[in-house]
Design an enzyme around this catalytic site. Sequence first.
Site, PDB file in Angstrom:
ATOM      1  N   CYS B 105      51.127 108.559  69.501  1.00 27.89           N
ATOM      2  CA  CYS B 105      49.935 108.297  68.686  1.00 27.89           C
ATOM      3  C   CYS B 105      48.654 108.758  69.388  1.00 27.89           C
ATOM      4  O   CYS B 105      47.791 109.373  68.774  1.00 27.89           O
ATOM      5  CB  CYS B 105      49.803 106.808  68.389  1.00 27.89           C
ATOM      6  SG  CYS B 105      51.099 106.106  67.362  1.00 27.89           S
ATOM      7  N   HIS B 106      48.543 108.421  70.652  1.00 29.88           N
ATOM      8  CA  HIS B 106      47.319 108.724  71.397  1.00 29.88           C
ATOM      9  C   HIS B 106      47.570 109.935  72.292  1.00 29.88           C
ATOM     10  O   HIS B 106      48.428 109.893  73.165  1.00 29.88           O
ATOM     11  CB  HIS B 106      46.908 107.544  72.276  1.00 29.88           C
ATOM     12  CG  HIS B 106      46.898 106.232  71.552  1.00 29.88           C
ATOM     13  ND1 HIS B 106      45.927 105.899  70.649  1.00 29.88           N
ATOM     14  CD2 HIS B 106      47.753 105.177  71.591  1.00 29.88           C
ATOM     15  CE1 HIS B 106      46.171 104.679  70.169  1.00 29.88           C
ATOM     16  NE2 HIS B 106      47.280 104.233  70.718  1.00 29.88           N
ATOM     17  N   CYS B 139      51.087  97.593  69.863  1.00 26.98           N
ATOM     18  CA  CYS B 139      51.388  99.024  69.738  1.00 26.98           C
ATOM     19  C   CYS B 139      52.860  99.290  70.020  1.00 26.98           C
ATOM     20  O   CYS B 139      53.524 100.005  69.281  1.00 26.98           O
ATOM     21  CB  CYS B 139      50.552  99.841  70.725  1.00 26.98           C
ATOM     22  SG  CYS B 139      48.890 100.182  70.147  1.00 26.98           S
ATOM     23  N   CYS B 205      32.851  75.804  90.521  1.00 28.74           N
ATOM     24  CA  CYS B 205      32.811  76.824  91.567  1.00 28.74           C
ATOM     25  C   CYS B 205      31.953  78.009  91.143  1.00 28.74           C
ATOM     26  O   CYS B 205      31.097  78.459  91.901  1.00 28.74           O
ATOM     27  CB  CYS B 205      34.218  77.328  91.889  1.00 28.74           C
ATOM     28  SG  CYS B 205      35.220  76.173  92.837  1.00 28.74           S
ATOM     29  N   ARG B 243      45.073  85.685  87.621  1.00 28.70           N
ATOM     30  CA  ARG B 243      43.999  85.120  88.444  1.00 28.70           C
ATOM     31  C   ARG B 243      43.604  83.735  87.934  1.00 28.70           C
ATOM     32  O   ARG B 243      43.382  82.823  88.741  1.00 28.70           O
ATOM     33  CB  ARG B 243      42.774  86.049  88.431  1.00 28.70           C
ATOM     34  CG  ARG B 243      41.741  85.686  89.478  1.00 28.70           C
ATOM     35  CD  ARG B 243      42.289  85.989  90.861  1.00 28.70           C
ATOM     36  NE  ARG B 243      41.477  85.412  91.926  1.00 28.70           N
ATOM     37  CZ  ARG B 243      41.610  84.171  92.386  1.00 28.70           C
ATOM     38  NH1 ARG B 243      42.517  83.376  91.849  1.00 28.70           N
ATOM     39  NH2 ARG B 243      40.859  83.728  93.362  1.00 28.70           N
ATOM     40  N   CYS B 247      43.690  80.200  90.004  1.00 29.72           N
ATOM     41  CA  CYS B 247      42.548  79.295  90.113  1.00 29.72           C
ATOM     42  C   CYS B 247      42.910  77.888  89.662  1.00 29.72           C
ATOM     43  O   CYS B 247      42.606  76.902  90.329  1.00 29.72           O
ATOM     44  CB  CYS B 247      41.375  79.793  89.259  1.00 29.72           C
ATOM     45  SG  CYS B 247      40.183  80.790  90.156  1.00 29.72           S
TER      46      CYS B 247
END
Lengths: 109, 286
Positions: B105-106, B139, B205, B243, B247
């Site tokens: 497609c791309h 996709c 934080c 991440r 945390c």
Amino acid sequence: MAENVTPRVRVPSSASAGETVTIKTLISHQMESGQRKDDAGNTIPRSIINRFVAAFNGETVIDVTMEPAISTNPYFEFQAKIPESGTMSFTWYDDDGSVYEESKEITVG
Amino acid sequence: MSRSFWLGGCAASALIICGPAMLTAQEDPAERSLVINGEIEIVTEADAPAHLENLSTIRSGWTFRSPETQTMQMDDFDNPATLGVEAARAKFSSDLGNGESCASCHEAPEELAGVRAVYPKFDESAGEVQTIEMQINECITDRAGAEAWDYDKTDMINMSALMSFVSRGEAVNVAIDGPAAETWERGKEIYYTRYGLLELSCANCHEDNYDNMIRADHLSQGQVNGFPTYRLKNAKLNSVHGRFKGCVRDTMAETFSPGSPEFVALELYVASRGNGLSVEGPAVRN
């Protein structure tokens, strides 16, 4: 066995005679230390690149012995004096016997 | 003799006291500017978006890092995340398992330049806010008919890094109104909710104490414009949700899962706090 090992180097294509140039190299490699264990508790065998050599027109510029503590995708940056036109060649030696090579032309003019 | 000795001592002590204040623009990590490969200019400091009540200036995580770490990001050759980007480039045109590929497609990843800057965004057909990872999986499954990738595994993180890579320098501009408003409010609520045994919210934080040290770590504003980031700590690319999970875990709480509706909402809210900064990923952080 090491997979997807691709060496990459960055060398200026030209230099003036006697100029000191900066050279950067990086090779993608998992650098398995031999100290880790897998989920089943078995030791993952060591698999690292143990030596790196750069040479200019056949003359050694730098020769490095590498140890298991070096992290993944080892990167080296160093400087070399370029007296004349020639070829900078780079060679990495793998634990498994594989040798990876790359070279770049430098033109003095 | 004794007089000159005394003068020397004074000069030395004055130097020590003045040391931190005498850093030049080049040396002070917060004052440096980020230009990648000598051509892509990155906005690392901007006025806070209007919805952000408690901050006047927003700063990319890059401004909080040491000069050495900052420099790694200024050249793609030095940025270890480039390896992930290259892997994703190869993946982009390789078979997804049924003969289709992203390239069906791309034409090229560059065709998707700018896309990253507006994600997460509300998707009409799905009827929900989608992150770039969800869009990639849509996709892969709906358009290519192949099997979905794990949300927080290497292939997906690499592809997400490639999407950031081609959008670098574009201003982050996620929509928070209209159909996205409900999810955004939910994300905001999560941001200000205290979690875990330590009873810490994101804001404790990253809003109240950014620029302070939390033990040995220099707290940033927790902006996500540089994600996915290559962390020196674990020597790999890390996703936004990975991440977040780290945390929340550090507050000694049970975390939400990467890809969960809670983290999607939180990502939308946190991304909106960075509206005006540049897309910077894949960035290098400690």
